[in-house]
Structures are given as C-alpha cells and as structure tokens.
Design an enzyme around this catalytic site. Sequence first.
Site, mmCIF file in Angstrom:
data_model
loop_
_atom_site.group_PDB
_atom_site.id
_atom_site.type_symbol
_atom_site.label_atom_id
_atom_site.label_comp_id
_atom_site.label_asym_id
_atom_site.label_seq_id
_atom_site.Cartn_x
_atom_site.Cartn_y
_atom_site.Cartn_z
ATOM 1 C CG PHE A 97 29.981 61.403 69.353
ATOM 2 C CD1 PHE A 97 28.666 61.270 69.772
ATOM 3 C CD2 PHE A 97 30.495 60.443 68.497
ATOM 4 C CE1 PHE A 97 27.880 60.204 69.354
ATOM 5 C CE2 PHE A 97 29.724 59.363 68.080
ATOM 6 C CZ PHE A 97 28.411 59.251 68.505
ATOM 7 C CB ALA A 98 33.863 59.584 73.858
ATOM 8 N NE ARG A 138 27.271 57.868 59.513
ATOM 9 C CZ ARG A 138 26.771 56.721 59.954
ATOM 10 N NH1 ARG A 138 25.550 56.365 59.600
ATOM 11 N NH2 ARG A 138 27.484 55.938 60.749
ATOM 12 N N GLY A 166 50.497 69.794 37.857
ATOM 13 C CA GLY A 166 51.647 69.105 37.271
ATOM 14 C C GLY A 166 52.756 68.917 38.302
ATOM 15 C CD GLU A 177 30.880 62.778 62.292
ATOM 16 O OE1 GLU A 177 29.681 62.859 61.989
ATOM 17 O OE2 GLU A 177 31.564 63.723 62.695
ATOM 18 N N GLY A 178 31.753 57.040 60.086
ATOM 19 C CA GLY A 178 31.279 55.939 59.254
ATOM 20 C C GLY A 178 31.978 55.942 57.913
HETATM 21 N N1 COS Z 1 19.175 55.276 64.438
HETATM 22 C C1 COS Z 1 18.589 54.722 65.511
HETATM 23 N N2 COS Z 1 18.651 53.385 65.766
HETATM 24 C C2 COS Z 1 19.305 52.614 64.883
HETATM 25 C C3 COS Z 1 19.939 53.153 63.737
HETATM 26 C C4 COS Z 1 19.844 54.537 63.530
HETATM 27 N N3 COS Z 1 20.421 55.102 62.477
HETATM 28 N N4 COS Z 1 20.526 52.144 63.054
HETATM 29 C C5 COS Z 1 20.276 51.016 63.738
HETATM 30 N N5 COS Z 1 19.536 51.312 64.848
HETATM 31 C C6 COS Z 1 19.064 50.392 65.875
HETATM 32 C C7 COS Z 1 18.412 49.149 65.276
HETATM 33 O O1 COS Z 1 17.022 49.341 65.056
HETATM 34 C C8 COS Z 1 18.659 48.097 66.345
HETATM 35 O O2 COS Z 1 17.718 48.258 67.359
HETATM 36 P P1 COS Z 1 17.045 46.934 68.088
HETATM 37 O O3 COS Z 1 18.206 46.274 68.787
HETATM 38 O O4 COS Z 1 16.029 47.509 69.004
HETATM 39 O O5 COS Z 1 16.495 46.103 66.981
HETATM 40 C C9 COS Z 1 20.016 48.517 66.923
HETATM 41 O O6 COS Z 1 20.189 49.909 66.614
HETATM 42 C C10 COS Z 1 21.173 47.745 66.327
HETATM 43 O O7 COS Z 1 21.069 47.881 64.905
HETATM 44 P P2 COS Z 1 21.679 46.813 63.910
HETATM 45 O O8 COS Z 1 21.225 45.444 64.306
HETATM 46 O O9 COS Z 1 21.387 47.251 62.521
HETATM 47 O O10 COS Z 1 23.216 46.974 64.251
HETATM 48 P P3 COS Z 1 24.498 46.387 63.535
HETATM 49 O O11 COS Z 1 25.453 46.115 64.626
HETATM 50 O O12 COS Z 1 24.142 45.300 62.578
HETATM 51 O O13 COS Z 1 25.097 47.591 62.618
HETATM 52 C C11 COS Z 1 25.556 49.789 61.757
HETATM 53 C C12 COS Z 1 24.621 48.877 62.561
HETATM 54 C C13 COS Z 1 26.593 49.081 60.938
HETATM 55 C C14 COS Z 1 24.629 50.577 60.840
HETATM 56 C C15 COS Z 1 26.203 50.669 62.824
HETATM 57 O O14 COS Z 1 27.052 49.898 63.639
HETATM 58 C C16 COS Z 1 26.987 51.827 62.234
HETATM 59 O O15 COS Z 1 26.396 52.819 61.798
HETATM 60 N N6 COS Z 1 28.335 51.724 62.280
HETATM 61 C C17 COS Z 1 29.196 52.804 61.919
HETATM 62 C C18 COS Z 1 29.600 53.515 63.150
HETATM 63 C C19 COS Z 1 30.331 54.738 62.843
HETATM 64 O O16 COS Z 1 29.890 55.575 62.057
HETATM 65 N N7 COS Z 1 31.488 54.881 63.489
HETATM 66 C C20 COS Z 1 32.272 56.051 63.386
HETATM 67 C C21 COS Z 1 32.494 56.504 64.779
HETATM 68 S S1 COS Z 1 32.333 58.189 65.058
HETATM 69 S S2 COS Z 1 33.920 59.046 64.404
#
Ligand code: COS
Length: 367
Positions: free
Chosen positions: A121-122, A229, A325, A349-350
Amino acid sequence: MEPTLDDEAAHWRDLARTVAAERFAPLAGELDREQRYPGEHIATVVETGLSGMLVPAEYDGRALSMTAITTVIEEISAACASTGALLAARTLGAVPARLAGTEEQRRAVLGALTDGSAISFALTEEGAGSDAAAIRTRVEADGDAHRPTGEKIYIGNGGVSSRYVVFAKTDPGADAPGVTIDRIEDKMGIRGTRTSNLELDGVRVAAGAVPGEVGRGLKLALQTLDLGRVSVAAQGLGIAHAAYRLAVAEATGRHAFGTPLIDNQGIGFRLADLAVELSAARMLTYEAARAYDAGQPVSVPGSMAKRYTSEVAHRAVDLAVRVFGGAGFRKPCPAERPYRDQRVLEIYEGSSEIQRLVPARTITAGA
Ligand code: COS
C-alpha cells in the site's frame, strides 16, 4: 479476559499460536538484531494457509472473518511483532483490490497473495502522512494507460512485494518511465519488516490495473485504512499481552525485601490496572472486527481500537522494562525488543492524534 470466538476463529487462533511458537518466536531475536526480512516465514504462511486468510474462497483463499484474522495477527505479534506486522501489511495492500477491484484485478492480486507474493500500500509521502489529501504524486493519462510521477515513503514490504497500489492525483506532468526503490529504512522496531521508498518516474500503468474509479482514490485509501487499523489494534494486543506476561513472570519470580515484587502494591496494582486495560483493548478490537464482519461501518470502532490498544501496549512494554529493574536496561533482556516494536503502533496507519480526530468529528450535541 479473552474474546468469545466461534469454532472457525478458535481453530485459526490455535493454529497461529502453534506456528508462532514453533517457527516465529525462535527467530524473532535474530531478525531484530540483523534487521532481516524473513523469507522463510512467507513459505510457512503459504504452507499453513495463513497467507490466504483475507482471500475469498473463489481465489483459493481461506476467506476468514475479520475476527479470525484479528486473532491470528494477535497471536503472531505476541511471538514476533515483525512477522505480525508484515502479515498485516500484506493484507492492507490487498484491501483496495478486494474493495474496488475488477474480477481480473481481484484474481491477480488476491490469488497471488495466497501463493506468497504480496502487494504494498503506497500512500504516504514526505509532507503527506496524516494529511492524506496533501499527496503530490501526480498521474498523467497516456492513451490506455496512466503514468504516475512522485515519491512514496514508508512502504511496508517495499522491495519484496511484486505489486504496489499507488495513490496519486490526476494532473498533467512528466513522462519518463521507471520505478526505483533505493532506500531501505533502518528502524527502531519491527526490524524484521522491510520498509522502503518508492520512486515513480512516469512508469506506465495499464488502465485496467487501476482499482476503482479514477477520482475516488482518496476515499479508497481511507476505507482501506479503516480496516487496516483493526489489524494494527491486533498487533497491539499481541505486543501488550506478551509484555504483560513477561512483567508477571518477573514480578512473581523476582524478590525484593524478602517478598515477590508483585506483593508490593506499587507493582501489583499496576499489573492489575494493565489486566483491566488489556481486557478493555481486546473488547474494543474484537468489537471492531465483529462490526466489519457484520457489514457495519468500521471507521470509528477501528479508530478507537487502534488508538486505545496501541496506547495500552505502550504502557505494557513500559511496565515490563520497569519490572526488570536494572536488567531491563541491560542487553539482552526479553522486554527490550517489545519496548522498541511497540512504538510504531502509535504512528503508522494514522497517528494517535488522527485516531482521536476521526471519532471527534462524529460527536454531535445530544449524542
Ligand atoms: N472512508 C471513506 N471516505 C472517507 C473516509 C473514510 N474513512 N473519511 C473521509 N472520507 C471522504 C469524505 O467523505 C470526503 O469525501 P467528499 O470529498 O466526497 O466529501 C473525503 O474523503 C475527504 O474527507 P475529509 O474532508 O474529511 O478529509 P480531510 O483531509 O479533512 O481529513 C482524515 C481526513 C484526517 C480523516 C484523513 O486524511 C486521514 O485519515 N488521515 C490519516 C492518514 C493515515 O492514516 N496515514 C497513514 C498512512 S498509511 S501507513
């Protein structure tokens, strides 16, 4: 406290526990010291059927429930956190094909997973970790193909996977073919896993290789992480339980002031608190897995389980080192590797901050 498992999940838990004790635990220290990816463990997971746990039966997989997969990852992570993490990374890479792939893509990706090859997954890039929408890798349309350009980092199983699912933005750009992996990370923990970069220089990707619709990649990545997760929570359970057992053995076997350490409330009460937290972490994690199996949304329960379990694992490894210890700070000590392995659970993964943000956004007045 243990979750109540159905016969299928209990069978796979027992199998994983045996394989982990006989094949994975004996090599865990060596993989850590030498930072060596265990190719032989892949042969073992193919032989035992564990490689196809996420794969539907029509592609010769075992089609296990998420509950069964969770118990397998928990058992393996308790014996060797690297092996648990690399198995979880193999399933993560296959989730986009499973969620949104065509019949042909699913057969290619999921079938190959059963045979021992993997897909990575990239998503993450420099400057785009928590903020997944900030990625800068772009993709240019080229007739019946796509050409992505950019650099991905922290690729689990990078360099050992035969396929990569790459998330990129649709935007005109460069056109020079190539994929380069030229950096294998030196890590603090889970050192038996391979983590690399992935540089894309306009490499040709056939249109038929894109899972799901162009323009919906961010959602697919976030849906994949929702499930991933739960697997990270399972890794946390394994590491936490292994650390708890080490701490209990040391606290009951070692004496101070003429009594086992556990008789001192400073230690006994901390172990009692940890037993409660570990049980609560188990309930959250298996509830998230059950939700997925029942076709219910997993985003919030998965987020809660990942954050809480990885933080319980943090407290468990800290207590294990503490109970040893002075010997906890000297090598070799059995509590040292879990102490380092645990750290990534609160990051990949977040991060724990993201796992607070996801449920926070769903809290509404009156709920
Ligand atoms: N599943 C499906 N769609 C999702 C979703 C989910 N879990 N979470 C959000 N979306 C959708 C939203 O509905 C939105 O869709 P629309 O554009 O059609 O409205 C879109 O994705 C963008 O969502 P949002 O506006 O909430 O995005 P943000 O940029 O504000 O942030 C977070 C979203 C922070 C939740 C997201 O960026 C995240 O999970 N970040 C962590 C990433 C991560 O885990 N990285 C580790 C990398 S892997 S080692």
